[in-house]
Enzyme design. Structure first.
Site, PDB file in Angstrom:
ATOM      1  N   GLY A   7       5.478  -8.396   6.007  1.00 26.81           N
ATOM      2  CA  GLY A   7       6.891  -8.135   5.101  1.00 26.81           C
ATOM      3  C   GLY A   7       8.199  -8.187   5.795  1.00 26.81           C
ATOM      4  CD  GLU A  37       6.417  -2.477   8.989  1.00 33.80           C
ATOM      5  OE1 GLU A  37       6.249  -2.574   7.498  1.00 33.80           O
ATOM      6  OE2 GLU A  37       6.046  -3.123   9.574  1.00 33.80           O
ATOM      7  N   GLY A  39       1.557   0.439   6.252  1.00 35.50           N
ATOM      8  CA  GLY A  39       0.292  -0.499   5.934  1.00 35.50           C
ATOM      9  C   GLY A  39       0.320  -1.202   7.264  1.00 35.50           C
ATOM     10  CB  ALA A  40      -1.770  -2.559   9.494  1.00 35.08           C
ATOM     11  CB  THR A  60      -0.969  -0.163   1.304  1.00 35.34           C
ATOM     12  OG1 THR A  60      -1.476  -1.229   1.252  1.00 35.34           O
ATOM     13  CG2 THR A  60      -2.117   0.821   1.180  1.00 35.34           C
ATOM     14  CE  LYS A 115       3.350  -1.993  10.586  1.00 34.08           C
ATOM     15  NZ  LYS A 115       3.318  -2.015   9.138  1.00 34.08           N
ATOM     16  N   GLY A 116       4.361  -6.886  10.063  1.00 31.81           N
ATOM     17  CA  GLY A 116       5.264  -7.862   9.887  1.00 31.81           C
ATOM     18  C   GLY A 116       5.209  -8.665   9.041  1.00 31.81           C
TER      19      GLY A 116
HETATM   20  O1  LIG Z   1       4.110  -4.671   8.323  1.00 30.52           O
HETATM   21  C1  LIG Z   1       4.288  -4.782   7.173  1.00 30.52           C
HETATM   22  C2  LIG Z   1       5.788  -5.260   6.500  1.00 30.52           C
HETATM   23  O2  LIG Z   1       6.585  -5.675   7.639  1.00 30.52           O
HETATM   24  C3  LIG Z   1       3.447  -4.221   5.955  1.00 30.52           C
HETATM   25  O3  LIG Z   1       2.915  -2.794   6.401  1.00 30.52           O
HETATM   26  C4  LIG Z   1       2.086  -5.313   6.062  1.00 30.52           C
HETATM   27  O4  LIG Z   1       2.689  -6.284   5.809  1.00 30.52           O
HETATM   28  C5  LIG Z   1       1.288  -4.678   5.025  1.00 30.52           C
HETATM   29  O5  LIG Z   1       1.601  -4.889   3.843  1.00 30.52           O
HETATM   30  P1  LIG Z   1       0.476  -4.596   2.526  1.00 30.52           P
HETATM   31  O6  LIG Z   1       0.160  -3.420   2.279  1.00 30.52           O
HETATM   32  O7  LIG Z   1       1.517  -5.302   1.416  1.00 30.52           O
HETATM   33  O8  LIG Z   1      -0.607  -5.617   2.802  1.00 30.52           O
END
Ligand SMILES: O=C(CO)[C@H](O)[C@H](O)COP(=O)(O)O
Length: 362
Positions: free
Chosen positions: A135, A141, A120-121, A66, A132-133
């Protein structure tokens, strides 16, 4: 996914052609990810418009799919406002986004006080607690969220839950010192997550290694425990070897969720919930989408677009062929010059959704 050229007719001017294109676009074989992408973009743009103000000079940029839309909207604020700003990334991906957008890169060790961080979340509950996490970036973050005067979350409607763990079921991401992972796993099993696992890489043999050189564990907990994320966070954080836990408890000031119908739901830290029908400039947004979509279609297919005479407003309101409306250049102008009645917003949003399916990067 490109639409097979054979299924597309080069002439969109007759209702039959429109129906064909419409059905192709709604074919279940075409993944609906672009609707989600448009929802992410709506959330990101709205949050930037509301929270990233000209007086903000130090801005934290989060990670995930996002966040590119956050950067896109910040860039659209213009060089004049961005030239005196510094942008702090939460990891490799956001660093690339900042550099590629020609924005000035900084780090949190130089700028421990941040005006606003947008991130993002994976999931957000009714109290603005977040997982979160997904990614693997949650350590940085969390540092940037904590360093910020204002921390804002952006996501699509799938992330908006009452209780964490409802839609994001792979578990709480936990960054651990690599040599300690087996011990932490064992302890996680004991405190209520028997299915906790080490996150394995997809295109590399072995585990995922975070930007900080650590391993990541994904630990699903029962719903009962997820209802009290703060207690769970403190229990996990006390385990020796844990570097950071992907539970962000009551850190966000607001969470913006892009919805399928083009509205944006905003949950505030004080429990208020607001719904904006369309607070970004619809005209600008639809024009932007259409110009990109047209450009892309022309580069892919031998299309000719016929100009059409303007439609009367009653016809626009009755029309169920938003592709026809949005692709034809004159009717597009007709749409955007008409005012934002609820039905028109919806209609335009349908057009937007469809165009965003046609144009894969939208
Ligand atoms: O916490 C995060 C990465 O560590 C991201 O913000 C979370 O995974 C959301 O990602 P996306 O917008 O791709 O759904």
């Amino acid at each position: 996914m490109p639409i097979p050229p054979a299924l597309l007719t080069p002439d969109l001017s007759t209702p039959t052609d429109v129906r064909l294109l419409h059905s192709v676009l709604h074919n279940p074989g075409i993944p609906p990810t672009s609707t989600i992408e448009a929802a992410k973009r709506l959330a990101a743009w709205t949050a930037v418009d509301k929270h990233v103000l000209p007086e903000h000079k130090v801005i934290g940029i989060g990670s995930g799919s996002t966040v590119p839309y956050v950067v896109e909207r910040i860039v659209a604020q213009g060089h004049e406002v961005n030239k005196d700003r510094v942008f702090i990334p939460t990891g490799f991906q956001s660093k690339e986004l900042i550099v590629n957008a020609n924005l000035r890169l900084g780090d949190v060790d130089q700028y421990p006080i941040i005006d606003v961080t947008v991130d993002g979340a994976d999931e957000v509950d009714h109290d603005l607690n977040c997982i979160k996490g997904g990614g693997g970036c949650h350590l940085r973050e969390k540092v940037l969220a904590e360093a910020a005067d204002t921390f804002v979350v952006v996501a699509d409607y799938r992330k908006n839950s009452e209780v964490l763990g409802t839609t994001f079921i792979q578990g709480i991401p936990i960054e651990v010192a690599s040599f300690a992972y087996a011990k932490v796993l064992q302890n996680l099993h004991l405190i209520g997550s028997p299915k906790a696992v080490l996150r394995m890489a997809k295109a590399k043999a072995g585990p995922v290694v975070s930007d900080n050189g650590n391993f990541i564990i994904d630990a699903p907990f029962p719903a009962e425990m997820m209802k009290d994320p703060y207690t769970l966070l403190t229990r996990i954080k006390m385990l020796t070897g844990v570097v950071e836990v992907g539970l962000f408890c009551q850190m966000a000031k607001a969470a913006y969720f892009g919805n399928q119908d083009g509205s944006v739901t905003v949950k505030w830290h004080d429990g208020r919930v607001e719904k904006y029908n369309c607070c970004i400039d619809l005209r600008q947004y639809v024009r932007y989408l259409c110009s990109h979509a047209l450009h892309w279609l022309r580069s892919q297919f031998a299309f000719t677009f016929r100009s059409k005479s303007p439609l009367p407003s009653s016809a626009v309101e009755r029309c169920h062929h938003p592709v026809w409306l949005s692709v034809g250049s004159t009717p597009m102008d007709t749409i955007v010059s008409m005012h934002r009645t609820a039905s028109l917003v919806l209609l335009s949003y349908n057009a937007l959704m469809i165009m965003s399916r046609v144009y894969p990067h939208t």
